[in-house]
Design an enzyme around this catalytic site. Structure first.
Site, mmCIF file in Angstrom:
data_model
loop_
_atom_site.group_PDB
_atom_site.id
_atom_site.type_symbol
_atom_site.label_atom_id
_atom_site.label_comp_id
_atom_site.label_asym_id
_atom_site.label_seq_id
_atom_site.Cartn_x
_atom_site.Cartn_y
_atom_site.Cartn_z
ATOM 1 N N GLU A 108 0.858 -1.187 0.000
ATOM 2 C CA GLU A 108 0.000 0.000 0.000
ATOM 3 C C GLU A 108 0.898 1.241 0.000
ATOM 4 O O GLU A 108 1.758 1.382 0.871
ATOM 5 C CB GLU A 108 -0.908 -0.001 1.226
ATOM 6 C CG GLU A 108 -1.563 1.317 1.575
ATOM 7 C CD GLU A 108 -2.496 1.845 0.490
ATOM 8 O OE1 GLU A 108 -2.282 2.991 0.034
ATOM 9 O OE2 GLU A 108 -3.423 1.114 0.099
ATOM 10 N N GLY A 113 3.500 -0.044 -5.297
ATOM 11 C CA GLY A 113 3.213 -1.327 -5.922
ATOM 12 C C GLY A 113 3.884 -1.487 -7.271
ATOM 13 O O GLY A 113 4.263 -2.595 -7.666
ATOM 14 N N ASP A 118 -6.506 -3.601 -5.549
ATOM 15 C CA ASP A 118 -7.623 -2.813 -5.017
ATOM 16 C C ASP A 118 -7.163 -1.362 -4.993
ATOM 17 O O ASP A 118 -6.582 -0.896 -4.021
ATOM 18 C CB ASP A 118 -7.993 -3.303 -3.619
ATOM 19 C CG ASP A 118 -9.121 -2.489 -3.004
ATOM 20 O OD1 ASP A 118 -9.814 -1.762 -3.756
ATOM 21 O OD2 ASP A 118 -9.310 -2.567 -1.779
ATOM 22 N N SER A 119 -7.415 -0.674 -6.078
ATOM 23 C CA SER A 119 -6.898 0.686 -6.218
ATOM 24 C C SER A 119 -8.037 1.666 -6.436
ATOM 25 O O SER A 119 -9.186 1.291 -6.670
ATOM 26 C CB SER A 119 -5.940 0.762 -7.420
ATOM 27 O OG SER A 119 -6.663 0.650 -8.630
ATOM 28 N N THR A 120 -7.691 2.937 -6.383
ATOM 29 C CA THR A 120 -8.618 3.975 -6.818
ATOM 30 C C THR A 120 -8.738 3.920 -8.334
ATOM 31 O O THR A 120 -8.080 3.121 -9.004
ATOM 32 C CB THR A 120 -8.116 5.357 -6.374
ATOM 33 O OG1 THR A 120 -6.792 5.547 -6.909
ATOM 34 C CG2 THR A 120 -8.056 5.459 -4.855
ATOM 35 N N ASP A 121 -9.580 4.765 -8.910
ATOM 36 C CA ASP A 121 -9.715 4.827 -10.358
ATOM 37 C C ASP A 121 -8.404 5.310 -10.983
ATOM 38 O O ASP A 121 -7.527 5.842 -10.286
ATOM 39 C CB ASP A 121 -10.871 5.763 -10.734
ATOM 40 C CG ASP A 121 -12.221 5.158 -10.396
ATOM 41 O OD1 ASP A 121 -12.420 3.974 -10.719
ATOM 42 O OD2 ASP A 121 -13.070 5.864 -9.808
#
Length: 289
Positions: free
Chosen positions: A108, A141, A159-162
């Site tokens: 993260e 990452g 699992d990321s933001t846009d």
């Protein structure tokens, strides 16, 4: 501090949702983004990044279960799992529910997300932070996958933001090229690809990009109430095309062995199988087989 005010999501300029705020718990500007956590009247505690709803205690189970259990049960033998993002710890917790997982590496980029989630959203990760199989890295990452050895992981969960701001680099050719390199022969990667009713370009462009490095690319869906606009698509790219069509009896047996049957709130073997049957308005944005 009590506010009893409203917060408006800023994801789409012409349409959105708002929450009545019972109490603001934290508001921090990290090196990467603006982070807010508040207590709502309807969805429990909520995390917001740069004005966009990321997770709520009320419906996080939908997204987290589908992002995790679908790839792991389809694979069936995933021992080494890489998680990119997911700083709230919910994906990590669910990955560790699978007894065949020997190592779960979570990378993260924003340590403040982890810190605030531990303090204000402890139910989401539970005891996952302390599991000896978990390795939590505060770092980039992109750099991690670039430097990881070949064939190091069975499953990668992003699992990321846009693809704007801090999350943009997780949707590039270099990233997917390295993901393919560090995955084993039956390896696969899943990642959120937006709500196609409003973000069709995100699904189309990401799928086309992944198709350059993986022989089988598709998507599956989950209905997450706070991701407004209908179905959320979860992108799927695999080295083995058969994984997306794993028979439902096999999925059922694997879930039973893992103790998941009856322990989930959204995922079931039937939901798993049905999620790959896409409505035409979504399927048309995928690249040709």
């Amino acid at each position: 501090m009590p506010t009893d005010s409203w917060i408006n999501e800023t994801l789409y300029p012409e349409w959105g949702q708002r929450f009545r705020v019972k109490r603001e718990l934290a508001r921090v500007k990290s090196d990467f983004q603006d982070i807010a956590i508040f207590e709502s009247y309807t969805h429990g505690r909520v995390m917001v990044l740069d004005g966009v709803i990321q997770i709520t205690e009320g419906d996080e189970f939908v997204y987290q279960e589908m992002l995790t259990h679908v790839p792991l049960l389809a694979h069936g033998e995933a021992a080494n799992v890489l998680i990119i993002g997911a700083g709230d710890g919910g994906v990590l917790r669910r990955v560790l529910l699978h007894p065949n997982v020997k190592r779960a590496v979570m990378v993260e980029i924003d340590g403040e997300v982890i810190r605030l989630a531990k303090e204000f959203l402890p139910k989401i990760a539970g005891d996952a932070w302390n599991d000896p199989r978990a390795q939590v890295i505060v770092g980039d990452g992109i750099d991690y996958v670039k430097n990881a050895p070949d064939n190091a992981f069975d499953v990668i969960i992003v699992d990321s933001t846009d693809p704007i701001g801090v999350g943009e680099v997780l949707f590039t050719d270099d990233f997917y090229r390295n993901c393919a390199r560090i995955l084993t022969a039956r390896g696969l990667i899943v990642n959120q690809c937006g709500v196609p009713f409003m973000q069709a370009d995100e699904l189309h462009d990401t799928s086309a990009r992944r198709r350059r490095f993986f022989p089988h690319v598709t998507a599956y869906v989950a209905a997450v109430p706070t991701y407004v606009g209908g179905f959320m698509t979860l992108g799927w790219a695999a080295k083995d095309a058969a994984l997306a069509a794993t028979p439902i009896d096999t999925i059922h047996a694997r879930a039973q062995a893992a103790g998941l049957l009856g322990a989930t709130e959204y995922w079931t073997p039937e939901i798993h199988a049905g999620a790959f049957n896409l409505p035409p308005y979504i399927a048309r944005h995928l690249p040709p087989a």
